[in-house]
Enzyme design. Structure first.
Site, PDB file in Angstrom:
ATOM      1  N   HIS A 171      16.604  15.235   0.669  1.00  0.00           N
ATOM      2  CA  HIS A 171      17.396  14.935  -0.523  1.00  0.00           C
ATOM      3  C   HIS A 171      16.873  15.721  -1.717  1.00  0.00           C
ATOM      4  CE1 HIS A 171      14.747  11.687  -2.651  1.00  0.00           C
ATOM      5  NE2 HIS A 171      13.996  12.466  -1.927  1.00  0.00           N
ATOM      6  N   CYS A 193      21.720  15.544  -6.013  1.00  0.00           N
ATOM      7  CA  CYS A 193      21.691  14.865  -4.712  1.00  0.00           C
ATOM      8  C   CYS A 193      22.987  15.025  -3.927  1.00  0.00           C
ATOM      9  CB  CYS A 193      21.321  13.398  -4.900  1.00  0.00           C
ATOM     10  SG  CYS A 193      22.544  12.400  -5.801  1.00  0.00           S
ATOM     11  N   HIS A 202      22.764   7.529  -5.701  1.00  0.00           N
ATOM     12  CA  HIS A 202      21.919   8.533  -5.044  1.00  0.00           C
ATOM     13  C   HIS A 202      22.283   8.613  -3.572  1.00  0.00           C
ATOM     14  CE1 HIS A 202      18.527  11.277  -4.937  1.00  0.00           C
ATOM     15  NE2 HIS A 202      18.114  10.693  -3.822  1.00  0.00           N
TER      16      HIS A 202
END
Length: 355
Positions: free
Chosen positions: A329, A269, A317
């Site tokens: 993402h 990520c 994240h």
């Protein structure tokens, strides 16, 4: 002899009678331990929703460990670069010290050739006034030069000691980060393996239903986020750098998630977001936690495309906002870079790399 035998026989008889007439203690036979006549009741089978939550938790833990791994790796890279710089400084310092020692040695040899007399005495003995005055100036200059060489030599030696000490400290930091990386890597692999094992034990029909449950949960969360009025005032356009970062990030759609990866064939990520902003000539920290810690925060209602949305309470994240309530993402192992709703996960906050 006969009396002795008779006495012995009498004693034996008395003992025997005593034993026969003593009260007898009943000895119960040992009770055998019960055998496994019945098995323990089997644990109730988890629902697919519970399985989904368990898998999601495992992957989130893997994501947090991935952030720790990436941070340790980034720090090791910086320290390695610092060691390279210090090594050059040490080499330059050693060369400078050798040069200064040669100069000091040359001055000492020159004084020896002049008979070892102090410069003042040599000038007095010269007998020439002009030569005397010239000599005085030269002597002063020589003394200042000698003092300067010694001072510079002392400073160079101190600098060399500092460089050496700093290099040693950086080596220690690299070793500490190596240990952190190994620990994080072990945790990542364990979490991912546990999640994959759970999924592999599901029948194909259950796996399909599980995937649908994930989509339904994401849609429900996104709908709730939108209904809260989160997008009411979000109508700003991306900056020029934000457009470049966004173009890079969306061009990676379809590439697989691999933990610790930062392209070009795969990403995690924060690897995706950091590389996207690097492409926009705006370097940012490597990990989502450091992105949250170091980059300027903006309110959600002030969000614009190119901004980074940080997720979960531990900032484990990150995704890039693309507009219209969506992000691009790299989700997790087993998935690919994709577009999804910005409200499908718990939002911690928003940061702007080019504020």
């Amino acid at each position: 002899m006969n009396r002795r035998h008779c006495a012995t026989a009498a004693i034996t008889l008395v003992c025997a009678l005593a034993l026969l007439t003593a009260p007898v203690q009943a000895m119960a036979a040992p009770i055998p331990e019960p055998g496994p006549t019945s098995t323990a009741p089997a644990a109730p089978k988890k629902s697919l929703e519970e399985v989904r939550e368990e898998i999601d938790t495992l992957y989130r833990k893997a994501g947090a460990a991935t952030d720790a791994y990436n941070l340790a790796e980034e720090q090791s890279k910086k320290q390695s670069g610092e060691i390279v710089r210090l090594t050059k400084s040490i080499a330059d310092g050693q060369a400078r010290i050798a040069e200064l020692k040669d100069r000091a040695g040359a001055q000492a040899r020159e004084q020896y050739r002049s008979g070892g007399l102090p410069p003042g005495a040599q000038l007095v003995l010269s007998g020439d006034p002009d030569l005397f005055m010239d000599g005085v100036n030269q002597a002063r200059q020589g003394q200042q030069a000698t003092k300067g060489v010694l001072t510079e030599l002392e400073q160079a030696q101190e600098d060399l000691e500092t460089y050496t000490k700093d290099a040693s400290l950086n080596w220690e930091k690299i070793e500490a980060n190596r240990v952190k990386q190994a620990k994080a890597k072990k945790s990542i692999n364990a979490q991912i393996a546990a999640a994959e094992k759970i999924e592999s034990q599901l029948a194909k029909e259950e796996q399909a239903r599980l995937l649908q449950l994930e989509k339904d949960a994401a849609s429900t969360a996104q709908a709730a986020w939108l209904s809260s009025g989160a997008l009411k005032d979000i109508n700003r356009e991306a900056s020029a750098a934000g457009k470049q970062a966004l173009a890079f990030a969306t061009a990676q759609i379809g590439k697989p998630y691999v933990w610790g990866a930062e392209g070009p064939g795969s990403y995690d990520c924060s690897g995706l977001t950091s590389q996207a902003w690097a492409a926009a000539k705006q370097p940012i920290p490597r990990t989502s936690q450091e992105q949250w810690r170091q980059l300027p925060h903006v309110a959600i209602q002030d969000m614009r495309p190119g901004d980074l949305i940080i997720y979960h309470s531990d900032a484990s994240h990150v995704g890039m906002y693309v507009g219209d309530g969506s992000i691009v993402h790299a989700p997790r192992p087993g998935r690919h870079v994709t577009l999804t709703g910005a409200g499908t996960m718990q939002i911690l906050g928003v940061v702007r790399p080019d504020k």
